[in-house]
Design a protein around this motif. Sequence first.
Motif, PDB file in Angstrom:
ATOM      1  N   ASP A 249       0.829  -1.225   0.000  1.00 31.53           N
ATOM      2  CA  ASP A 249       0.000   0.000   0.000  1.00 31.53           C
ATOM      3  C   ASP A 249       0.858   1.267   0.000  1.00 31.53           C
ATOM      4  N   LYS A 250       1.981   1.193  -0.703  1.00 38.79           N
ATOM      5  CA  LYS A 250       2.883   2.340  -0.820  1.00 38.79           C
ATOM      6  C   LYS A 250       3.485   2.360  -2.214  1.00 38.79           C
ATOM      7  N   ILE A 251       3.939   3.553  -2.656  1.00 34.18           N
ATOM      8  CA  ILE A 251       4.667   3.642  -3.918  1.00 34.18           C
ATOM      9  C   ILE A 251       5.933   2.815  -3.780  1.00 34.18           C
ATOM     10  N   PHE A 252       6.193   1.942  -4.740  1.00 36.44           N
ATOM     11  CA  PHE A 252       7.319   1.016  -4.637  1.00 36.44           C
ATOM     12  C   PHE A 252       8.655   1.729  -4.811  1.00 36.44           C
ATOM     13  N   ALA A 253       8.871   2.342  -5.964  1.00 38.88           N
ATOM     14  CA  ALA A 253      10.140   3.020  -6.249  1.00 38.88           C
ATOM     15  C   ALA A 253       9.858   4.427  -6.758  1.00 38.88           C
ATOM     16  N   LYS A 254      10.630   5.369  -6.271  1.00 39.91           N
ATOM     17  CA  LYS A 254      10.432   6.774  -6.648  1.00 39.91           C
ATOM     18  C   LYS A 254      10.988   7.054  -8.042  1.00 39.91           C
ATOM     19  N   TYR A 255      12.145   6.464  -8.344  1.00 40.00           N
ATOM     20  CA  TYR A 255      12.791   6.684  -9.644  1.00 40.00           C
ATOM     21  C   TYR A 255      13.087   5.328 -10.298  1.00 40.00           C
ATOM     22  N   TRP A 256      12.821   5.244 -11.594  1.00 42.43           N
ATOM     23  CA  TRP A 256      13.125   4.039 -12.367  1.00 42.43           C
ATOM     24  C   TRP A 256      14.136   4.403 -13.448  1.00 42.43           C
ATOM     25  N   MET A 257      15.257   3.680 -13.469  1.00 45.19           N
ATOM     26  CA  MET A 257      16.312   3.938 -14.451  1.00 45.19           C
ATOM     27  C   MET A 257      16.535   2.695 -15.310  1.00 45.19           C
ATOM     28  N   HIS A 258      16.663   2.903 -16.610  1.00 47.07           N
ATOM     29  CA  HIS A 258      16.874   1.779 -17.529  1.00 47.07           C
ATOM     30  C   HIS A 258      17.928   2.114 -18.570  1.00 47.07           C
ATOM     31  N   ASN A 259      18.869   1.186 -18.764  1.00 52.00           N
ATOM     32  CA  ASN A 259      19.872   1.360 -19.826  1.00 52.00           C
ATOM     33  C   ASN A 259      19.351   0.778 -21.129  1.00 52.00           C
ATOM     34  N   ALA A 260      19.821   1.342 -22.245  1.00 49.38           N
ATOM     35  CA  ALA A 260      19.399   0.894 -23.577  1.00 49.38           C
ATOM     36  C   ALA A 260      20.119  -0.389 -23.979  1.00 49.38           C
ATOM     37  N   PHE A 261      19.662  -0.961 -25.094  1.00 44.61           N
ATOM     38  CA  PHE A 261      20.214  -2.224 -25.587  1.00 44.61           C
ATOM     39  C   PHE A 261      21.639  -2.067 -26.110  1.00 44.61           C
ATOM     40  N   LEU A 262      22.321  -3.204 -26.190  1.00 44.86           N
ATOM     41  CA  LEU A 262      23.645  -3.265 -26.782  1.00 44.86           C
ATOM     42  C   LEU A 262      23.584  -4.208 -27.977  1.00 44.86           C
ATOM     43  N   ASN A 263      24.066  -3.758 -29.129  1.00 43.04           N
ATOM     44  CA  ASN A 263      24.117  -4.576 -30.336  1.00 43.04           C
ATOM     45  C   ASN A 263      25.554  -4.985 -30.638  1.00 43.04           C
ATOM     46  N   ILE A 264      25.702  -6.015 -31.452  1.00 42.53           N
ATOM     47  CA  ILE A 264      27.023  -6.480 -31.886  1.00 42.53           C
ATOM     48  C   ILE A 264      27.134  -6.238 -33.384  1.00 42.53           C
ATOM     49  N   ASP A 265      28.079  -5.402 -33.776  1.00 46.17           N
ATOM     50  CA  ASP A 265      28.245  -5.071 -35.200  1.00 46.17           C
ATOM     51  C   ASP A 265      26.911  -4.702 -35.845  1.00 46.17           C
ATOM     52  N   ASN A 266      26.173  -3.837 -35.121  1.00 43.01           N
ATOM     53  CA  ASN A 266      24.884  -3.297 -35.589  1.00 43.01           C
ATOM     54  C   ASN A 266      23.778  -4.339 -35.707  1.00 43.01           C
ATOM     55  N   ARG A 267      23.944  -5.482 -35.056  1.00 41.76           N
ATOM     56  CA  ARG A 267      22.899  -6.500 -35.046  1.00 41.76           C
ATOM     57  C   ARG A 267      22.629  -6.918 -33.609  1.00 41.76           C
ATOM     58  N   LYS A 268      21.394  -7.291 -33.344  1.00 41.22           N
ATOM     59  CA  LYS A 268      21.033  -7.739 -32.012  1.00 41.22           C
ATOM     60  C   LYS A 268      21.849  -8.971 -31.643  1.00 41.22           C
ATOM     61  N   MET A 269      22.384  -9.008 -30.405  1.00 40.19           N
ATOM     62  CA  MET A 269      23.183 -10.144 -29.971  1.00 40.19           C
ATOM     63  C   MET A 269      22.302 -11.383 -29.849  1.00 40.19           C
ATOM     64  N   SER A 270      22.734 -12.473 -30.478  1.00 38.26           N
ATOM     65  CA  SER A 270      21.930 -13.685 -30.482  1.00 38.26           C
ATOM     66  C   SER A 270      22.822 -14.885 -30.762  1.00 38.26           C
ATOM     67  N   LYS A 271      22.571 -15.984 -30.050  1.00 32.34           N
ATOM     68  CA  LYS A 271      23.339 -17.210 -30.295  1.00 32.34           C
ATOM     69  C   LYS A 271      23.103 -17.722 -31.718  1.00 32.34           C
ATOM     70  N   SER A 272      21.877 -17.532 -32.210  1.00 33.71           N
ATOM     71  CA  SER A 272      21.557 -18.025 -33.552  1.00 33.71           C
ATOM     72  C   SER A 272      22.319 -17.274 -34.638  1.00 33.71           C
ATOM     73  N   LEU A 273      22.676 -16.015 -34.348  1.00 39.25           N
ATOM     74  CA  LEU A 273      23.433 -15.217 -35.319  1.00 39.25           C
ATOM     75  C   LEU A 273      24.951 -15.423 -35.171  1.00 39.25           C
ATOM     76  N   GLY A 274      25.331 -16.156 -34.137  1.00 41.53           N
ATOM     77  CA  GLY A 274      26.754 -16.420 -33.922  1.00 41.53           C
ATOM     78  C   GLY A 274      27.530 -15.217 -33.435  1.00 41.53           C
ATOM     79  N   ASN A 275      26.836 -14.215 -32.867  1.00 43.85           N
ATOM     80  CA  ASN A 275      27.533 -13.011 -32.399  1.00 43.85           C
ATOM     81  C   ASN A 275      27.374 -12.826 -30.891  1.00 43.85           C
ATOM     82  N   PHE A 276      27.148 -13.931 -30.200  1.00 42.36           N
ATOM     83  CA  PHE A 276      26.966 -13.916 -28.749  1.00 42.36           C
ATOM     84  C   PHE A 276      28.337 -13.835 -28.090  1.00 42.36           C
ATOM     85  N   ARG A 277      28.611 -12.786 -27.339  1.00 43.34           N
ATOM     86  CA  ARG A 277      29.941 -12.584 -26.742  1.00 43.34           C
ATOM     87  C   ARG A 277      29.849 -12.545 -25.223  1.00 43.34           C
ATOM     88  N   THR A 278      30.596 -13.400 -24.559  1.00 46.38           N
ATOM     89  CA  THR A 278      30.639 -13.362 -23.094  1.00 46.38           C
ATOM     90  C   THR A 278      31.730 -12.402 -22.632  1.00 46.38           C
TER      91      THR A 278
END
Length: 469
Positions: A249-278
């Motif tokens: 029964d209270k406001i949970f968080a006063k401020y919400w902060m979110h970082n944007a996505f990170l792409n690999i060589d201008n493509r979304k990081m994905s194991k299927s694309l072979g550009n998944f980097r640890t």
Amino acid sequence: MKLFNTLTRRKEEFVPLEEGKVRMYVCGPTVYNLIHIGNARPMIIFDTVRRYMEYKGYEVNYVSNFTDVDDKIIKKAIEEGVSAQEISERYIAECKKDMDGMNVKPATTNPQATQEIDGMISMIQTLVDKGYAYPAADGTVYFRVKKFKEYGKLSHKNLDDLQSGFRSLQVSGEDQKEDPLDFVLWKPKKEEEPSWPSPWCDGRPGWHIECSVMAKKYLGDEIDIHAGGEDLIFPHHENEIAQSECCNDKIFAKYWMHNAFLNIDNRKMSKSLGNFRTVREISEQYDLQVLRFFMLNAHYRSPLNFSADLMEAAKNALERITDAAANLKDRKAAAQTDTATDAEKELLAQAQEFVKKFEEAMDDDFNTADALAAIFELVKFANTNVSEASSAEFAGALLDTMVKLCDVLGLKAVKTEEILDKEIEDLIAERQEARKAKNFARADEIRDELLAKGIILKDTREGVKWKRA
């Protein structure tokens, strides 16, 4: 200090709930594998936010969880023929190694989902008792989304649009929901899965409930900042708000902060694309300070593209800072006078302008790119004004300022002294002797031999310096 609040979609002046203190929760990784560079971005960004808050004098209670029970963890455990606990413990340890390499400070608390089950059951029971949740015939407990009138306030999604969108996402068991939008708080156990007893059935919690419970336990019913990647805004953070605010029964968080996505060589990081980097893979090519610099060289709310060229540029830029700091350290050690002259004191006063620029950048929604620009102005200033004639006080004061500002960003301006192999030390010593004997052919031969071993030599007035390639 202003930060962009996802909830209101505008920059707001930061005013803590309690003067001088910050309560901050950051969603951590699900530990079923080595962390990837997408995981690294929020770790680095919000560690930097924490560091700057501490630099400004706040006492920060920083909580970041490990999700250690999840479908992916269970799948990995079955594949390897081990327990889910063994998988999660292994990758929590590996994650902490990578975080240390990225110079991410340990959280005040790193709670784990499996250690907070009692709290989750208690919160779910409260939501059932208040009419915000209901158990189905098989023991699954669902949250009544439409009973929380503010649902969608973080993601700014319309309930009617969500309703139509969910019609195409029906899965097994959905028919027992009162409404397609309702989400799972507790689920029945399946064969080979870890489970816990509850009033509804033996099972395990849904994903969203864990963060609501951990934030409440370690930070309180109301917190200052909740943060994570923008992919968590919906449904994860939206569901956290619903659970927490209906329970407390209270406001949970006063401020919400979110970082944007990170792409690999201008493509979304994905194991299927072979550009998944640890992060571990990156550490085999670069010091992870380079990865941290790379992440901070863009505003956290801007999409970031990872590439080999950009990492090389980050490596070279970071070396400009570390080389300047090394030079200041040498000048301080070799100085003929201790006390700064009046002219040097005037220059030190001018150097405070770079500190001011740094703070103005960070006060404007943690603009780390502009903060780094201020550090590079300081680097140029130091390189221009410090010489062999400089006093120890002058060189030392500029070095201290550089180190302090870099530390706020989690960057190490002064490199840790490395211990070289005896073979390499002997070759460096032999080269010095060859140079003294004017045997420059042998000296050049040794330089090339060291370069092949990844050691770059630089001859300076203070003697030979070296760094790893």
